[in-house]
Structures are given as structure tokens and as C-alpha cells.
Design a protein around this motif. Structure first.
Motif: not given
Ligand SMILES: [Fe+2]
Length: 312
Positions: A117, A119, A268
Motif C-alpha cells: 500500500h 499510506d 510498501h
Molecule cells: Fe503504511
């Protein structure tokens, strides 16, 4: 404090596409403009940069981030779980997630995720950057992986790129685990304050002009321009490409390690491989205010639910 001169700054790439270690800089003091531009250039090329052996507290981490943009609150959902006096800090640890969302919800994510994903992409303006610092880490396990989504886009064949250039997708908080049906705290959060936006599947990076594959398996629910079955297959194709090891790097944390990444150019992933290992894993994140994504056709994203996420 006066800015230091940074003739010693070194950028060492860590893989073919993603991640560079930056040595020779103390990020706890104000950066020279030279150091700031070395870091900025390295981010543009490598999408995530790492620093080792830094001595930062919450205030110093926030001051570091503020040299690259406006710092947001820790998370749109966490008014009550930031440390006192530091609403910008989002602590990442199993205990923090249990407190914030509920432990059954957290454990449900564990077998395969939290998945790749960027953030908080359900926001209309997802944070541009995240800065994560390690306070405590287990002796092994709990690494974080990063993938360069501009490289993922470039690796697709031309006809697939032409297809996805025109598509848009819904991103929704909790979509991957049906959080809206949860009886835990996360259920209340997404029912009373759902976060969802429609973003272009291919985003044009505002600084580099690169096209990136802007979907992720944590938050992207469906491609809204396609039939559900078509959407599922196209997303599966893109998620498989995102998972290709050659585009990624894996970072091993130590206390004092810092990762600084561009959420518009990297995804990440935190493998959940440390719960059986003795030793806490406590990291602290801040994020910088992001722009509204724009697609290849110049059209911006549209909000379904949720506010613009501005400075703390
Ligand atoms: Fe994250």
C-alpha cells in the motif's frame, strides 16, 4: 542551531530500481539546502531513502519532515492515540494497532498483510511522503519492503499501459477486510466516518512527470470503469506486477534507522513475521500533506467520503 555543511553526503543505491542509503548526514539538525536537495533528488530517483544511526525524538522527527513539506496529523482516524503534545506522530506497533482498531481486526490482516500500500490512499489527497523511524525492533524479522511503482508501470507492455491510462478506481479504508462489518473499533470508525475516493489507476507524479501504477491491494476496491469481473482480473494483473521482486527492496530496521519515502512513487509492505519473536517492534511515522492525484488525462481524483487532509 545553524545548518551544517554536508560535503560528506553519500547516496548508495540498494537495488536496481528502489531504495538508497544516505550516509554522512545528521538529520536531527537543520539541513543545508545542499543536503536537502541531495535527499530530494535521491527520492525522485530511488523513491525511498534510508538513514542509519540517527538520534531523533518526536520533535526532531517532525522538524526533519517540516523541511520537506507540511506535516499532517498522525492519521485521519486517530485523534486519541497520538502521544501527548505530538498529534503528528502515528506509532506503528502491534499494541498501538490493537488500541486503535481492535486486535481481531489486526490479526485478520496478519496472514497475508497488511498488504502492499501507499499510506492512506482513500483520502482525496493521500500523504505525499512518510517518514518512519525505529525506536525498538526485534533481533530478526519485521523488515519493510518497498516497490517502485514508476518501474512497475514502465515494465508493462504498451497496450496494457494504454488500457490502464484511462481507468479510475475506488480506494476505501478497510475495504480489503470488510471493516465496515467489524464489531471492533475499526467498524465504528469506517461506519461513522468512511474514507473513500476515486483515483486514476495511472497517476502522473507532480514533480517528475513519471506515470505510476496507482492501485494497491490494501485500499483499492475496484476499477469503476469496468465490470466487476474485468476489474478483478485487471487488478490481479497489476497486483502481481507490483509484487515482482525485481522492482523492490527490503529494509532491515535497527534502532535509529529512518525510512523516508514518496507515497506517489512507492508502495510498501510490512511482512508480519515477527509476532513469535521476542522483542518489541515500535516505530513512529509522520506524513507530509499530499496533493490531489491527477491522471494521464489531467483529471483530478474525486472524493466519495472524507475531508481534505491538511497540516496538523
Ligand atoms: Fe503504511
Amino acid at each position: 542551531m545553524t545548518a551544517v555543511t554536508d560535503t560528506a553526503l553519500q547516496v548508495r543505491p540498494l537495488s536496481g530500481w528502489t531504495g538508497a542509503l544516505i550516509d554522512g548526514v545528521d538529520i536531527s539538525v537543520p539541513l543545508s539546502s545542499e543536503a536537502r536537495s541531495v535527499i530530494q533528488d535521491a527520492l525522485h530517483q530511488w523513491k525511498v531513502v534510508f538513514f542509519r544511526d540517527q538520534v531523533l525524538d518526536h520533535a526532531a522527527q517532525i522538524a526533519f519532515g517540516a523541511q520537506f513539506g507540511d506535516v499532517t496529523p498522525g492519521h485521519p482516524y486517530e485523534g486519541d492515540s497520538a502521544p501527548p503534545e505530538f498529534p503528528q506522530i502515528h506509532t506503528v506497533s502491534p499494541a498501538a494497532y490493537d488500541h486503535r482498531y481492535g486486535s481481531r481486526y489486526r490479526k485478520k490482516q496478519s496472514p497475508n498483510g497488511p498488504k502492499w500500500h501507499a499510506d492512506v490512499t482513500p483520502l482525496i489527497n493521500p500523504p505525499s511522503h512518510s517518514i518512519l523511524r525505529a525506536e525498538a525492533v526485534p533481533p530478526y524479522g519485521g523488515d519493510t519492503q518497498f516497490v517502485n511503482i514508476a518501474a512497475v508501470y514502465q515494465g508493462l507492455s504498451e497496450s496494457v499501459r494504454a488500457l490502464i491510462d484511462e481507468l479510475r478506481a475506488e480506494h476505501r479504508f478497510g475495504a480489503d477486510v470488510a471493516a465496515d462489518r467489524s464489531s471492533e473499533k475499526v467498524g465504528d470508525l469506517v461506519r461513522t466516518n468512511p474514507l473513500a475516493s476515486i483515483h486514476p489507476v495511472v497517476r502522473v507524479h507532480p514533480d517528475t512527470g513519471e506515470r505510476v501504477v496507482y492501485v494497491n491491494p490494501s485500499f483499492t476496491r475496484e476499477i469503476v470503469d469496468l465490470a466487476p469481473r474485468e476489474s478483478r482480473h485487471v487488478l490481479d494483473l497489476l497486483f502481481e506486477e507490483i509484487g515482482r521482486p525485481e522492482y523492490s527492496v527490503r529494509f532491515k530496521w535497527a534502532p535509529g534507522s529512518v525510512a523516508f519515502w514518496d507515497n506517489r512513487a512507492a508502495l510498501h509492505l510490512a511482512p508480519q513475521d515477527f509476532e513469535h519473536v521476542d522483542g518489541d517492534r515500535i516505530l513512529h511515522r509522520i506524513t507530509l500533506v499530499g496533493d490531489v492525484p491527477v491522471g494521464v488525462d489531467g483529471r483530478p481524483s474525486e472524493s466519495i467520503s472524507g475531508e481534505f487532509f491538511g497540516a496538523a
